[in-house]
Design a protein around this motif. Structure first.
Motif, PDB file in Angstrom:
ATOM      1  N   LEU A   1      -6.906 -14.195 -11.393  1.00  0.00           N
ATOM      2  CA  LEU A   1      -6.905 -14.118  -9.934  1.00  0.00           C
ATOM      3  C   LEU A   1      -8.173 -14.732  -9.350  1.00  0.00           C
ATOM      4  CD1 LEU A   1      -6.013 -10.315  -9.647  1.00  0.00           C
ATOM      5  CD2 LEU A   1      -4.416 -12.217  -9.465  1.00  0.00           C
TER       6      LEU A   1
ATOM      7  N   PHE B   1      -6.388 -11.204  -2.908  1.00  0.00           N
ATOM      8  CA  PHE B   1      -5.966 -12.168  -3.926  1.00  0.00           C
ATOM      9  C   PHE B   1      -4.508 -12.501  -3.678  1.00  0.00           C
ATOM     10  CE2 PHE B   1      -5.804  -7.891  -5.734  1.00  0.00           C
ATOM     11  CZ  PHE B   1      -4.492  -7.782  -6.155  1.00  0.00           C
ATOM     12  N   GLY B   2      -4.119 -13.673  -4.091  1.00  0.00           N
ATOM     13  CA  GLY B   2      -2.730 -14.096  -3.903  1.00  0.00           C
ATOM     14  C   GLY B   2      -2.312 -14.191  -2.450  1.00  0.00           C
TER      15      GLY B   2
ATOM     16  N   ASP C   1       4.453  -8.452  -8.174  1.00  0.00           N
ATOM     17  CA  ASP C   1       4.341  -9.855  -8.567  1.00  0.00           C
ATOM     18  C   ASP C   1       3.145 -10.163  -9.463  1.00  0.00           C
ATOM     19  OD1 ASP C   1       3.027  -9.086  -6.267  1.00  0.00           O
ATOM     20  OD2 ASP C   1       3.080 -11.048  -5.342  1.00  0.00           O
ATOM     21  N   HIS C   2       2.516  -9.147 -10.077  1.00  0.00           N
ATOM     22  CA  HIS C   2       1.395  -9.384 -10.986  1.00  0.00           C
ATOM     23  C   HIS C   2       1.626  -8.656 -12.298  1.00  0.00           C
ATOM     24  CE1 HIS C   2      -1.002 -11.350  -7.933  1.00  0.00           C
ATOM     25  NE2 HIS C   2      -0.648 -10.389  -7.098  1.00  0.00           N
TER      26      HIS C   2
ATOM     27  N   ASP D   1      -2.877 -11.775 -15.891  1.00  0.00           N
ATOM     28  CA  ASP D   1      -2.905 -12.764 -14.807  1.00  0.00           C
ATOM     29  C   ASP D   1      -4.334 -13.014 -14.357  1.00  0.00           C
ATOM     30  OD1 ASP D   1      -0.153 -12.855 -14.819  1.00  0.00           O
ATOM     31  OD2 ASP D   1       0.112 -11.811 -12.900  1.00  0.00           O
TER      32      ASP D   1
END
Length: 127
Positions: free
Chosen positions: A60, A30-31, A53-54, A58
């Motif tokens: 995804l 993810f991301g 960064d999560h 959030d």
């Protein structure tokens, strides 16, 4: 303050209601990055090596590879972050909109002792 942190991380009872399997070869992406799976269930996953960064809540887009006994289950779905431990670089999330056929394969792998890694966090390992 130190005692409240200790109590929160060490003395807190297990919140998970579903059986989970430890994973050796599984991955989740993810991301734009791929992370090793720590464990998984039919409702969600925990991944390690995740950066800062999560945050919980959030959304995804996920691609998962879960090793079962007879196959490696690969699927795409949506997910939501449930918790993040920045110190241990771990993240847990739930699957959203998971296809019923995929969920059924995951359940079968959980209850039939179908993980290549073996062992469940909530149940004794298969004989």
């Amino acid at each position: 303050m130190v005692f409240s942190l200790f109590r929160r991380h060490v003395l807190q009872p297990e919140r998970r209601r579903d059986p989970r399997r430890l994973v050796i070869d599984g991955r989740i992406a993810f991301g734009g990055r791929v992370y090793p799976l720590k464990d998984w269930s039919h409702r969600g996953f925990a991944a390690s090596g995740v950066g800062a960064d999560h945050c919980p809540g959030d959304r995804l887009l996920l691609t998962a590879e879960i090793p079962l006994t007879d196959e490696t289950l690969c699927f795409d779905c949506r997910g939501v972050v449930v918790w993040v431990d920045h110190a241990r670089k771990e993240l847990a999330g739930t699957f959203l909109g998971l296809d019923y056929r995929i969920e059924r394969k995951i359940r079968r792998g959980l209850f039939a002792g179908g993980s290549k890694a073996g062992g469940s966090l909530n149940a004794p390992p298969p004989a």
